[in-house]
Design an enzyme around this catalytic site. Structure first.
Site, short mmCIF file in Angstrom:
data_model
loop_
_atom_site.label_atom_id
_atom_site.label_comp_id
_atom_site.label_asym_id
_atom_site.label_seq_id
_atom_site.Cartn_x
_atom_site.Cartn_y
_atom_site.Cartn_z
N SER A 146 0.88 -1.18 0.00
CA SER A 146 0.00 0.00 0.00
C SER A 146 0.91 1.22 0.00
CB SER A 146 -0.86 -0.04 1.27
OG SER A 146 -1.29 1.23 1.66
N TYR A 159 -2.67 -0.98 10.16
CA TYR A 159 -2.61 -1.19 8.70
C TYR A 159 -1.26 -0.69 8.17
CZ TYR A 159 -4.26 -1.05 3.79
OH TYR A 159 -4.43 -1.25 2.44
P1 NDP Z 1 -11.95 -5.43 -0.63
O1 NDP Z 1 -12.41 -5.18 0.76
O2 NDP Z 1 -12.70 -4.82 -1.77
O3 NDP Z 1 -11.85 -7.01 -0.88
C1 NDP Z 1 -11.18 -7.79 0.06
C2 NDP Z 1 -11.03 -9.18 -0.45
O4 NDP Z 1 -10.25 -9.92 0.52
C3 NDP Z 1 -12.34 -9.92 -0.58
O5 NDP Z 1 -12.24 -10.87 -1.63
C4 NDP Z 1 -12.47 -10.60 0.77
O6 NDP Z 1 -13.26 -11.78 0.74
C5 NDP Z 1 -11.03 -10.98 1.04
N1 NDP Z 1 -10.74 -11.14 2.45
C6 NDP Z 1 -10.81 -10.22 3.43
N2 NDP Z 1 -10.46 -10.77 4.62
C7 NDP Z 1 -10.15 -12.06 4.34
C8 NDP Z 1 -9.74 -13.15 5.13
N3 NDP Z 1 -9.55 -13.01 6.45
N4 NDP Z 1 -9.53 -14.34 4.53
C9 NDP Z 1 -9.72 -14.50 3.19
N5 NDP Z 1 -10.12 -13.50 2.39
C10 NDP Z 1 -10.34 -12.31 2.97
O7 NDP Z 1 -10.42 -4.97 -0.63
P2 NDP Z 1 -9.52 -4.36 -1.80
O8 NDP Z 1 -9.72 -5.13 -3.04
O9 NDP Z 1 -9.69 -2.91 -1.82
O10 NDP Z 1 -8.06 -4.65 -1.21
C11 NDP Z 1 -7.30 -5.78 -1.57
C12 NDP Z 1 -5.89 -5.62 -1.03
O11 NDP Z 1 -5.31 -4.43 -1.56
C13 NDP Z 1 -5.82 -5.50 0.50
O12 NDP Z 1 -4.65 -6.12 0.97
C14 NDP Z 1 -5.71 -4.00 0.70
O13 NDP Z 1 -5.10 -3.68 1.91
C15 NDP Z 1 -4.86 -3.62 -0.49
N6 NDP Z 1 -4.94 -2.23 -0.87
C16 NDP Z 1 -6.12 -1.68 -1.27
C17 NDP Z 1 -6.16 -0.36 -1.66
C18 NDP Z 1 -7.40 0.28 -2.14
O14 NDP Z 1 -7.36 1.50 -2.39
N7 NDP Z 1 -8.50 -0.41 -2.31
C19 NDP Z 1 -4.97 0.48 -1.63
C20 NDP Z 1 -3.78 -0.21 -1.20
C21 NDP Z 1 -3.79 -1.51 -0.84
P3 NDP Z 1 -14.85 -11.78 1.09
O15 NDP Z 1 -15.53 -11.33 -0.17
O16 NDP Z 1 -15.12 -13.22 1.42
O17 NDP Z 1 -15.05 -10.86 2.23
#
Ligand code: NDP
Length: 255
Positions: A146, A159
């Site tokens: 991130s 985070y």
């Molecule tokens: P979302 O919240 O849109 O999606 C999260 C995804 O991770 C979902 O598929 C969710 O599954 C899954 N997930 C969450 N917790 C768990 C768990 N404990 N075990 C298995 N699966 C899990 O997040 P983003 O797509 O925005 O983020 C994805 C990654 O990118 C993260 O690591 C985030 O920190 C990072 N990131 C995001 C940014 C952004 O601007 N969006 C910026 C920088 C980094 P389910 O559908 O089952 O809940």
């Protein structure tokens, strides 16, 4: 050269947290480049929907539903993949969560939950993948960091620490595994349009700050991570080790 540099035909990619958001976009991009994919998430219905959508697009899709903070479930998922003869060539450690709270109000249990979900999971899943990649002398690990891998912001301390840890975990993986033909690198997305950020997009003050602070003057779209993910998953990055590539519209480059 027998193989196109960015061709992933014959490779299998496990993308954690790929039932939606950035993980889903990267999984689709890796599949479009030729890879079979293993989708992961916690919510069964969302995972099934994402898998069905990709299968309808003609891709080979496996499902591995597990919570990335549950070590026993991770071990079981890898054992199942082993039994089915599915070898993970590319691992994208993407699953993550956010929690916004001032540090003085933050419970230790919440600190631990954010660190476990965003950082410890990448170690455990990376270790299980590497155990299987090392004997084959091949593997690509892409950890999702991130902007907070490199810069702090108020109210997101655990985070920030977890994502800073992702940058150093990527280097630790490089130190131990690069000699075994494994490239470990990270992607640092900027502010992207996903469910995780919907409340921020809907907040006029925060939204205006993002637009003003980002040189490209817009939020990123999930599919804009695909090029970097395919690069880091492919032969095009075979001598790229231990790096974090920011895909952020220029935010980290300017004051
Ligand atoms: P979302 O919240 O849109 O999606 C999260 C995804 O991770 C979902 O598929 C969710 O599954 C899954 N997930 C969450 N917790 C768990 C768990 N404990 N075990 C298995 N699966 C899990 O997040 P983003 O797509 O925005 O983020 C994805 C990654 O990118 C993260 O690591 C985030 O920190 C990072 N990131 C995001 C940014 C952004 O601007 N969006 C910026 C920088 C980094 P389910 O559908 O089952 O809940």
């Amino acid at each position: 050269m027998s193989r196109h540099l960015f061709d992933l035909t014959g490779r299998t990619a496990l993308v954690t947290g790929s039932s939606r958001g950035l993980g889903q976009a990267m999984a689709e991009g890796l599949a479009a480049a030729g890879a079979a994919v293993v989708l992961n998430g916690v919510d069964a219905a969302r995972l099934a929907d994402a898998a069905a959508e990709m299968r309808a697009g003609g891709h080979t899709v496996h499902e591995a539903r597990f919570d990335v903070t549950d070590e026993a479930a991770i071990l079981a998922a890898f054992a199942t993949l082993d039994t089915r003869g599915v070898a993970v060539d590319v691992l994208v450690n993407n699953a993550g969560m956010q929690l916004r709270r001032p540090m003085v109000e933050l419970e230790t249990a919440d600190w631990r939950r954010v660190i476990e979900t965003n950082l410890t999971s990448a170690f455990v899943i990376g270790r299980e993948a590497a155990k299987r990649m090392i004997p084959r002398g091949y593997g690509k690990i892409i950890n999702i960091g991130s902007l907070t891998s490199d810069a702090a912001r108020a109210t997101v301390a655990p985070y920030t620490v977890a994502k800073g840890g992702i940058k150093m975990l990527t280097r630790a993986m490089t130190a131990e595994w690069a000699a075994h033909g494994i490239q470990a690198n990270a992607i640092g997305p900027g502010y992207m349009l996903t469910d995780m950020n919907q409340a921020l997009v809907d907040n006029p003050t925060f939204n205006a700050w993002v637009l003003a602070r980002t040189p490209s003057r817009r939020w990123g779209r999930p599919e804009e991570l695909i090029g970097t993910a395919v690069f880091l998953a492919s032969a095009a990055s075979d001598y790229v080790n231990g790096q974090i590539i920011y895909v952020d519209g220029g935010m980290l480059a300017v004051l």
